[in-house]
Design a protein around this motif. Sequence first.
Motif, PDB file in Angstrom:
ATOM      1  N   PRO A  69       3.933  -8.368  -1.665  1.00 49.29           N
ATOM      2  CA  PRO A  69       3.333  -9.085  -0.530  1.00 49.29           C
ATOM      3  C   PRO A  69       2.902  -8.121   0.572  1.00 49.29           C
ATOM      4  CG  PRO A  69       5.632  -9.753  -0.869  1.00 49.29           C
ATOM      5  CD  PRO A  69       5.333  -8.680  -1.843  1.00 49.29           C
ATOM      6  N   VAL A  70       1.854  -8.484   1.276  1.00 44.62           N
ATOM      7  CA  VAL A  70       1.321  -7.660   2.370  1.00 44.62           C
ATOM      8  C   VAL A  70       1.460  -8.466   3.652  1.00 44.62           C
ATOM      9  CG1 VAL A  70      -0.703  -6.481   3.279  1.00 44.62           C
ATOM     10  CG2 VAL A  70      -0.273  -6.482   0.828  1.00 44.62           C
ATOM     11  N   ARG A  71       1.997  -7.847   4.675  1.00 42.05           N
ATOM     12  CA  ARG A  71       2.166  -8.497   5.966  1.00 42.05           C
ATOM     13  C   ARG A  71       1.434  -7.684   7.012  1.00 42.05           C
ATOM     14  NH1 ARG A  71       7.475 -10.108   4.262  1.00 42.05           N
ATOM     15  NH2 ARG A  71       7.056 -11.952   3.032  1.00 42.05           N
ATOM     16  N   LEU A  73      -5.869  -0.385  -0.464  1.00 43.16           N
ATOM     17  CA  LEU A  73      -4.414  -0.383  -0.594  1.00 43.16           C
ATOM     18  C   LEU A  73      -3.859  -1.806  -0.652  1.00 43.16           C
ATOM     19  CD1 LEU A  73      -1.881   1.307  -0.770  1.00 43.16           C
ATOM     20  CD2 LEU A  73      -1.808   1.355   1.708  1.00 43.16           C
ATOM     21  N   ILE A  74      -4.406  -2.714   0.148  1.00 44.27           N
ATOM     22  CA  ILE A  74      -3.970  -4.113   0.124  1.00 44.27           C
ATOM     23  C   ILE A  74      -4.269  -4.738  -1.236  1.00 44.27           C
ATOM     24  CG2 ILE A  74      -4.452  -6.392   1.107  1.00 44.27           C
ATOM     25  CD1 ILE A  74      -4.833  -4.935   3.818  1.00 44.27           C
ATOM     26  N   ARG A  75      -5.461  -4.488  -1.768  1.00 44.82           N
ATOM     27  CA  ARG A  75      -5.824  -5.033  -3.077  1.00 44.82           C
ATOM     28  C   ARG A  75      -4.900  -4.521  -4.179  1.00 44.82           C
ATOM     29  NH1 ARG A  75     -10.763  -2.651  -4.492  1.00 44.82           N
ATOM     30  NH2 ARG A  75      -9.526  -1.181  -5.656  1.00 44.82           N
ATOM     31  N   ILE A 125       9.235  -0.329  -7.973  1.00 47.32           N
ATOM     32  CA  ILE A 125       8.598  -1.576  -7.541  1.00 47.32           C
ATOM     33  C   ILE A 125       9.642  -2.641  -7.218  1.00 47.32           C
ATOM     34  CG2 ILE A 125       7.319  -3.545  -8.509  1.00 47.32           C
ATOM     35  CD1 ILE A 125       5.292  -1.720  -7.780  1.00 47.32           C
ATOM     36  N   LYS A 126      10.730  -2.675  -7.961  1.00 46.40           N
ATOM     37  CA  LYS A 126      11.746  -3.710  -7.760  1.00 46.40           C
ATOM     38  C   LYS A 126      12.439  -3.582  -6.403  1.00 46.40           C
ATOM     39  CE  LYS A 126      12.586  -4.262 -12.636  1.00 46.40           C
ATOM     40  NZ  LYS A 126      13.499  -4.109 -13.740  1.00 46.40           N
ATOM     41  N   SER A 127      12.406  -2.408  -5.795  1.00 41.60           N
ATOM     42  CA  SER A 127      13.085  -2.232  -4.507  1.00 41.60           C
ATOM     43  C   SER A 127      12.134  -2.337  -3.315  1.00 41.60           C
ATOM     44  CB  SER A 127      13.799  -0.878  -4.480  1.00 41.60           C
ATOM     45  OG  SER A 127      12.858   0.169  -4.526  1.00 41.60           O
ATOM     46  N   ILE A 128      10.856  -2.673  -3.548  1.00 42.64           N
ATOM     47  CA  ILE A 128       9.889  -2.829  -2.461  1.00 42.64           C
ATOM     48  C   ILE A 128       9.844  -4.301  -2.062  1.00 42.64           C
ATOM     49  CG2 ILE A 128       7.471  -2.618  -1.778  1.00 42.64           C
ATOM     50  CD1 ILE A 128       7.220  -0.303  -3.747  1.00 42.64           C
ATOM     51  N   ALA A 129      10.122  -4.583  -0.778  1.00 33.24           N
ATOM     52  CA  ALA A 129      10.077  -5.966  -0.284  1.00 33.24           C
ATOM     53  C   ALA A 129       8.645  -6.368   0.065  1.00 33.24           C
ATOM     54  CB  ALA A 129      10.978  -6.122   0.935  1.00 33.24           C
ATOM     55  N   HIS A 130       7.975  -5.552   0.871  1.00 32.71           N
ATOM     56  CA  HIS A 130       6.585  -5.840   1.216  1.00 32.71           C
ATOM     57  C   HIS A 130       5.922  -4.607   1.816  1.00 32.71           C
ATOM     58  CE1 HIS A 130       8.712  -6.828   5.015  1.00 32.71           C
ATOM     59  NE2 HIS A 130       7.613  -6.384   5.598  1.00 32.71           N
ATOM     60  N   LEU A 131       4.626  -4.691   1.965  1.00 35.74           N
ATOM     61  CA  LEU A 131       3.821  -3.641   2.588  1.00 35.74           C
ATOM     62  C   LEU A 131       3.382  -4.166   3.944  1.00 35.74           C
ATOM     63  CD1 LEU A 131       2.247  -0.907   2.259  1.00 35.74           C
ATOM     64  CD2 LEU A 131       0.363  -2.287   1.416  1.00 35.74           C
ATOM     65  N   ARG A 132       3.684  -3.418   4.993  1.00 41.12           N
ATOM     66  CA  ARG A 132       3.318  -3.830   6.347  1.00 41.12           C
ATOM     67  C   ARG A 132       2.122  -3.004   6.806  1.00 41.12           C
ATOM     68  NH1 ARG A 132       8.075  -3.628  10.348  1.00 41.12           N
ATOM     69  NH2 ARG A 132       7.949  -1.471   9.709  1.00 41.12           N
TER      70      ARG A 132
END
Length: 136
Positions: free
Chosen positions: A132-134, A122-124, A82-89
């Motif tokens: 963060p979700v972009r 998945l967003i929830r 989790i620490k290496s995930i910036a965001h979900l696109r």
Amino acid sequence: MTCDFSYRTRPGGLVLSATAFAGLALLTAFLWHLIPGFVLLLLIPALAGCLWQMIVTPVYGLHLSRDVWYVYDGPDDHILPIKSIAHLRVCDHDGPARCTIVMTDGSHVGVPEQAMPAPLVLIREATDRGIPVRAL
């Protein structure tokens, strides 16, 4: 937030494959006494093919925990802390939704279409875990 979220799927159906295997096994046992040559020539290879298909069919899916995300992509599984995930696109404006996990080092891990639950689920789950979700 739930502790863990899992979504797994596989192409075809395991129940259907197991039912076909059981039916072929029963047919093989019944016909063995009547025509063993036919059984050896056709049904034993069919049983082997059915069993092989059940063993090698890949599993696709996601398992999201508090510390690690697992992306099951058939033979290419990814373990993402989790620490290496910036965001979900998420890109869902043309056809089926496509999701990509963007890492803090700039690399991208695509979530396979077969491994995706509904995009809102998945967003929830991502936002519940602080990712963060972009939208693209």
